[in-house]
Design a protein around this motif. Structure first.
Motif, mmCIF file in Angstrom:
data_model
loop_
_atom_site.group_PDB
_atom_site.id
_atom_site.type_symbol
_atom_site.label_atom_id
_atom_site.label_comp_id
_atom_site.label_asym_id
_atom_site.label_seq_id
_atom_site.Cartn_x
_atom_site.Cartn_y
_atom_site.Cartn_z
ATOM 1 N N TRP A 57 -21.207 21.201 25.934
ATOM 2 C CA TRP A 57 -21.909 20.565 24.814
ATOM 3 C C TRP A 57 -21.953 21.494 23.604
ATOM 4 C CZ3 TRP A 57 -22.222 15.636 25.222
ATOM 5 C CH2 TRP A 57 -22.410 15.028 26.465
ATOM 6 N N ASP A 58 -22.173 22.787 23.853
ATOM 7 C CA ASP A 58 -22.156 23.747 22.743
ATOM 8 C C ASP A 58 -20.792 23.764 22.055
ATOM 9 O OD1 ASP A 58 -24.752 24.431 23.381
ATOM 10 O OD2 ASP A 58 -24.176 26.187 24.577
ATOM 11 N N ALA A 59 -19.735 23.727 22.871
ATOM 12 C CA ALA A 59 -18.385 23.728 22.308
ATOM 13 C C ALA A 59 -18.119 22.459 21.510
ATOM 14 C CB ALA A 59 -17.358 23.871 23.433
ATOM 15 N N ALA A 60 -18.632 21.329 21.998
ATOM 16 C CA ALA A 60 -18.417 20.060 21.288
ATOM 17 C C ALA A 60 -19.079 20.081 19.917
ATOM 18 C CB ALA A 60 -18.963 18.902 22.119
ATOM 19 N N ILE A 61 -20.244 20.713 19.835
ATOM 20 C CA ILE A 61 -20.988 20.754 18.574
ATOM 21 C C ILE A 61 -20.181 21.458 17.485
ATOM 22 C CG2 ILE A 61 -23.029 21.748 17.442
ATOM 23 C CD1 ILE A 61 -24.567 21.197 20.028
ATOM 24 N N VAL A 62 -19.430 22.485 17.857
ATOM 25 C CA VAL A 62 -18.646 23.216 16.851
ATOM 26 C C VAL A 62 -17.219 22.681 16.743
ATOM 27 C CG1 VAL A 62 -20.013 25.307 17.148
ATOM 28 C CG2 VAL A 62 -17.940 25.005 18.505
ATOM 29 N N ALA A 63 -16.674 22.166 17.858
ATOM 30 C CA ALA A 63 -15.269 21.758 17.854
ATOM 31 C C ALA A 63 -15.042 20.436 17.127
ATOM 32 C CB ALA A 63 -14.756 21.643 19.296
ATOM 33 N N ILE A 64 -15.959 19.478 17.279
ATOM 34 C CA ILE A 64 -15.742 18.162 16.675
ATOM 35 C C ILE A 64 -15.706 18.231 15.148
ATOM 36 C CG2 ILE A 64 -16.736 15.853 16.387
ATOM 37 C CD1 ILE A 64 -17.655 16.023 19.300
ATOM 38 N N PRO A 65 -16.737 18.814 14.497
ATOM 39 C CA PRO A 65 -16.635 18.902 13.029
ATOM 40 C C PRO A 65 -15.486 19.795 12.563
ATOM 41 C CG PRO A 65 -18.556 20.099 13.835
ATOM 42 C CD PRO A 65 -18.034 19.323 14.988
ATOM 43 N N ALA A 66 -15.234 20.885 13.310
ATOM 44 C CA ALA A 66 -14.115 21.759 12.935
ATOM 45 C C ALA A 66 -12.793 21.017 13.082
ATOM 46 C CB ALA A 66 -14.115 23.016 13.803
ATOM 47 N N GLY A 67 -12.674 20.191 14.118
ATOM 48 C CA GLY A 67 -11.457 19.424 14.317
ATOM 49 C C GLY A 67 -11.216 18.423 13.202
ATOM 50 N N ILE A 68 -12.287 17.756 12.763
ATOM 51 C CA ILE A 68 -12.155 16.781 11.673
ATOM 52 C C ILE A 68 -11.742 17.487 10.376
ATOM 53 C CG2 ILE A 68 -13.416 15.143 10.223
ATOM 54 C CD1 ILE A 68 -15.101 14.454 12.684
ATOM 55 N N ILE A 69 -12.396 18.623 10.104
ATOM 56 C CA ILE A 69 -12.060 19.377 8.892
ATOM 57 C C ILE A 69 -10.623 19.901 8.965
ATOM 58 C CG2 ILE A 69 -12.600 21.438 7.541
ATOM 59 C CD1 ILE A 69 -15.539 21.049 8.402
ATOM 60 N N GLY A 70 -10.269 20.472 10.125
ATOM 61 C CA GLY A 70 -8.924 21.005 10.281
ATOM 62 C C GLY A 70 -7.861 19.929 10.197
ATOM 63 N N GLY A 71 -8.153 18.771 10.808
ATOM 64 C CA GLY A 71 -7.200 17.670 10.751
ATOM 65 C C GLY A 71 -6.987 17.173 9.340
ATOM 66 N N LEU A 101 -5.439 12.184 9.343
ATOM 67 C CA LEU A 101 -5.910 13.345 10.096
ATOM 68 C C LEU A 101 -4.712 13.915 10.855
ATOM 69 C CD1 LEU A 101 -9.323 12.168 11.627
ATOM 70 C CD2 LEU A 101 -8.998 13.779 9.749
ATOM 71 N N GLY A 102 -4.419 15.173 10.624
ATOM 72 C CA GLY A 102 -3.310 15.819 11.321
ATOM 73 C C GLY A 102 -3.809 16.452 12.604
ATOM 74 N N ILE A 103 -3.356 15.935 13.741
ATOM 75 C CA ILE A 103 -3.860 16.427 15.022
ATOM 76 C C ILE A 103 -3.566 17.905 15.227
ATOM 77 C CG2 ILE A 103 -1.773 15.747 16.258
ATOM 78 C CD1 ILE A 103 -5.416 15.740 17.563
ATOM 79 N N LEU A 104 -2.449 18.386 14.671
ATOM 80 C CA LEU A 104 -2.116 19.803 14.821
ATOM 81 C C LEU A 104 -3.151 20.683 14.135
ATOM 82 C CD1 LEU A 104 1.740 19.531 14.257
ATOM 83 C CD2 LEU A 104 0.547 19.852 16.425
ATOM 84 N N GLY A 105 -3.595 20.260 12.956
ATOM 85 C CA GLY A 105 -4.642 21.011 12.265
ATOM 86 C C GLY A 105 -5.985 20.898 12.969
ATOM 87 N N ALA A 106 -6.256 19.720 13.541
ATOM 88 C CA ALA A 106 -7.510 19.518 14.258
ATOM 89 C C ALA A 106 -7.594 20.431 15.471
ATOM 90 C CB ALA A 106 -7.637 18.056 14.686
ATOM 91 N N VAL A 107 -6.513 20.520 16.232
ATOM 92 C CA VAL A 107 -6.496 21.383 17.419
ATOM 93 C C VAL A 107 -6.611 22.850 17.016
ATOM 94 C CG1 VAL A 107 -5.092 22.162 19.364
ATOM 95 C CG2 VAL A 107 -5.218 19.735 18.819
ATOM 96 N N ALA A 108 -5.925 23.234 15.929
ATOM 97 C CA ALA A 108 -5.927 24.639 15.504
ATOM 98 C C ALA A 108 -7.318 25.102 15.087
ATOM 99 C CB ALA A 108 -4.930 24.832 14.352
ATOM 100 N N LEU A 109 -7.958 24.370 14.169
ATOM 101 C CA LEU A 109 -9.269 24.805 13.692
ATOM 102 C C LEU A 109 -10.337 24.598 14.770
ATOM 103 C CD1 LEU A 109 -10.565 26.078 11.259
ATOM 104 C CD2 LEU A 109 -11.136 23.817 10.394
ATOM 105 N N GLY A 110 -10.215 23.531 15.550
ATOM 106 C CA GLY A 110 -11.155 23.322 16.645
ATOM 107 C C GLY A 110 -11.068 24.446 17.661
#
Length: 332
Positions: A57-71, A101-110
């Motif tokens: 859950w902690d990881a989801a809190i940071v990964a989801i917004p970071a993934g959207i921004i990165g994507g 949304l670019g999935i490659l960017g989402a995975v990278a920043l997430g």
């Protein structure tokens, strides 16, 4: 003699519905559904490895917004000419609801955000990365349905039986609106359904990851590396079939180059990472240290030496010693 021809795959008549003034976007629903399923699967897998579910859950809190921004950043950077230049509106770069949304960017920043979190918590990242990898590729497969509703990321015109029909869409005022409008029934083109090709490939990679992890006893981040290599391999060929506008380098789309480089790097990392799987004590050392301390306390409390020491200090024993010494016991 009549020839039977399979009907083409129709596009949805629309991708946005309104409940009063609130727009309900199929693209967003697909993304959210993918995230929920990925979370559920990761919780099960990480817990089975010996990890703390709260960490997910902690990881989801940071990964989801970071993934959207990165994507979004990846999309804007690789398609910058859509947002910057003469006649363009730079503020549209922030319009995530408009698609892109670019999935490659989402995975990278997430991934970077989760790496920073785990470094702060002093928890190994590799077991978590292996736990989440199948969930990510499954979420990507579900998310590709959003491209179907948006009539985007399709391939070149074709006459294959499974061709995708792209409809002409208009808004309430009759203006052309491919993302938010409703179909007029007019077919603009019949194209390769590259969204479907990638969706099916992602499902194949999902099943392969689960099989390979068990068959080859993968660990130490190798499942995640295999996910990156598998996804990049399929994306490389899908990019060669796409016909939507994109920037090119030496005649190839940017995403084609990125996919090729990612595949090579991920394969090298996969081959260089340690073999075998981690012990549960290696997944989250914090939980292991707590368990060891609790075990030591329990062992101390039940050991013969502790029991004899404890029984030696009972009132009866003390009274016996004091009586033998000729002293009177103290009553309290």
């Amino acid at each position: 003699m009549e020839t039977m021809i399979l009907a083409n795959i129709p596009s949805p008549p629309q991708g946005v519905w309104h409940i009063g003034p609130v727009p309900i976007r199929a693209y967003s629903l697909c993304i959210i559904t993918g995230i929920i399923i990925a979370l559920w699967l990761t919780l099960r897998r990480y817990k089975a490895k010996g990890g703390d579910p709260d960490v997910v859950w902690d990881a989801a809190i940071v990964a989801i917004p970071a993934g959207i921004i990165g994507g979004r950043l990846y999309h804007v950077i690789t398609d910058y000419d859509k947002y910057f230049g003469p006649g363009r509106d730079p503020w549209q770069a922030f319009n995530v609801a408009g698609g892109g949304l670019g999935i490659l960017g989402a995975v990278a920043l997430g991934f970077f955000a989760v790496w920073a979190l785990f470094r702060y918590k002093k928890v190994p990242l590799a077991p978590f990365a292996d736990a989440i990898a199948p969930g990510i590729i499954l979420a990507q497969a579900i998310g590709r349905l959003g491209n179907w509703f948006n009539q985007e990321l399709y391939g070149r015109p074709t006459d294959v039986p499974w061709a995708l029909d792209i409809y002409y869409r208009v808004d309430a005022a009759g203006r052309y609106a491919p993302l938010t409008g409703r179909s007029t029934g007019e077919i603009v083109a019949s194209v390769h359904p590259t969204f479907l090709y990638e969706l099916l490939w992602n499902l194949v990679v999902f099943v392969f990851l689960l099989w390979a992890e068990k068959r080859w006893r993968l660990g130490h981040g190798r499942v995640f590396a295999l996910y990156l290599a598998g996804y990049a391999l399929g994306r490389f060929f899908v990019e060669l079939m796409r016909a939507d506008e994109a920037n090119h380098i030496l005649g190839l789309r940017v995403n084609t180059w990125v996919s090729a480089i990612l595949f090579i790097v991920a394969l090298i990392v996969f081959l260089r990472l340690p073999r075998g799987q981690e012990d549960p004590s290696e997944v989250d050392p914090r939980r292991s240290s707590v368990a060891v301390r609790q075990g030591n306390v329990a062992a101390t409390a039940t050991s013969p030496a502790s029991a004899s020491s404890s029984s030696a200090n009972t009132p009866a024993k003390r009274y016996g010693r004091e009586a033998q010494d000729g002293s009177e016991p103290h009553e309290k």
